[in-house]
Scaffold this active site. Structure first.
Site, PDB file in Angstrom:
ATOM      1  N   SER A 138       0.815  -1.310   0.096  1.00  0.00           N
ATOM      2  CA  SER A 138      -0.131  -0.105   0.005  1.00  0.00           C
ATOM      3  C   SER A 138       0.983   1.172  -0.129  1.00  0.00           C
ATOM      4  O   SER A 138       1.965   1.270   0.478  1.00  0.00           O
ATOM      5  CB  SER A 138      -1.013  -0.004   1.330  1.00  0.00           C
ATOM      6  OG  SER A 138      -1.642   1.287   1.330  1.00  0.00           O
ATOM      7  N   TYR A 151      -0.902   0.703  10.957  1.00  0.00           N
ATOM      8  CA  TYR A 151      -1.172  -0.029   9.585  1.00  0.00           C
ATOM      9  C   TYR A 151      -0.027   0.168   8.637  1.00  0.00           C
ATOM     10  O   TYR A 151       0.554  -0.646   7.963  1.00  0.00           O
ATOM     11  CB  TYR A 151      -2.396   0.725   9.296  1.00  0.00           C
ATOM     12  CG  TYR A 151      -2.875  -0.160   7.950  1.00  0.00           C
ATOM     13  CD1 TYR A 151      -3.581  -1.492   7.698  1.00  0.00           C
ATOM     14  CD2 TYR A 151      -2.699   0.791   6.795  1.00  0.00           C
ATOM     15  CE1 TYR A 151      -3.852  -1.660   6.491  1.00  0.00           C
ATOM     16  CE2 TYR A 151      -3.243   0.295   5.644  1.00  0.00           C
ATOM     17  CZ  TYR A 151      -3.606  -0.955   5.217  1.00  0.00           C
ATOM     18  OH  TYR A 151      -3.863  -1.518   4.189  1.00  0.00           O
TER      19      TYR A 151
END
Length: 254
Positions: A138, A151
């Site tokens: 990501s 995260y």
């Protein structure tokens, strides 16, 4: 039920991107949908049948139970034969605010989004002999931000792992196996429902299209491992992100 093209395994069968990839990859192939509980996938199963999947199985899968990963893959192979496309699409976003005060929640995020991913990717790359493995990094892992560093840190670690694994598979002459590492930006979907979309946001179908374009319909030669920014112009933003001074970066929003 086996197929000359091999079977498709979706780890995270209820994920938006996993479902979109299953729809694109299923024609003429058996599919295994693995998720925590077999509920909530009836619509996807109906779609896959309509699109030409030769056989569909739903199996219960707890990503955090890493000791069960190899057994899960063995059982999937017994159901559908050789797996030639495995999509590792499970994951949680978690709550940054909660993770800053609740170590158990922080560990839950790290377990599902990093530890379990490393475990499953290791099993798949060991067991599979040809085809493609799909993993999801990501933009959040490119440079950790104050707003989502728990995260983001898992994605940074996973991305590094995937780069090394891709190199390993490229050099391994005994396998015709490649790793596709997707680095999407903000994906609008069930995981981010209620959140304000970030610049260069994409939808699950756009991510699935970009990945599917890297998977040939016939496995005629050794596939190539690739890393994909989705959308491609996100690579420019990533370059700029590295140049922002730390004093400014720590105050950046999500």
């Amino acid at each position: 039920m086996s197929s000359a093209k091999g079977a498709v395994l979706i780890l995270g069968g209820r994920s938006d991107i996993g479902g979109e990839l299953a729809r694109r990859l299923c024609p003429g192939r058996p599919v295994v949908l693995a998720a925590r509980g077999t509920h909530g996938m009836d619509k996807l199963v109906d779609d896959l049948r309509t699109l030409g999947a030769t056989d569909i199985h739903k199996v219960d899968f707890d990503a955090a139970a890493v000791d069960s990963h190899r057994e899960l893959i063995t059982n999937a192979q017994q159901l559908v034969g050789e797996i030639t496309c495995a999509v590792v699409a499970f994951g949680i976003l978690g709550e940054q605010d909660k993770a800053e005060h609740d170590e158990h929640h922080a560990v839950d995020i790290a377990t599902v989004d990093y530890l379990a991913q490393v475990s499953m990717l290791t099993v798949l790359s060991d067991v599979m002999s040809r085809g493609h493995i799909v993993a999801f990094s990501s933009i959040a892992g490119w440079r950790a931000r104050r707003a989502n560093y728990v995260y983001g840190s898992t994605k940074a670690g996973l991305d590094a792992f995937c780069q090394g694994l891709a190199d390993k598979l490229t050099l391994d002459k005994s396998k015709d196996l490649a790793l596709i590492t997707a680095r999407p930006g903000f994906v609008t979907g069930s995981m981010t429902e209620g959140m304000k979309p970030a610049p260069m946001s994409v939808t699950p179908d756009v991510v699935a299209d970009a990945i599917t374009a890297q998977i040939p319909t016939e496995l005629t030669k050794k596939p190539r491992s690739v890393t994909l920014w989705i959308p491609r112009r996100l690579a420019v933003l990533a370059f700029i992100m590295r140049l922002v001074p730390r004093a400014i970066w720590r105050r950046m929003p999500r």
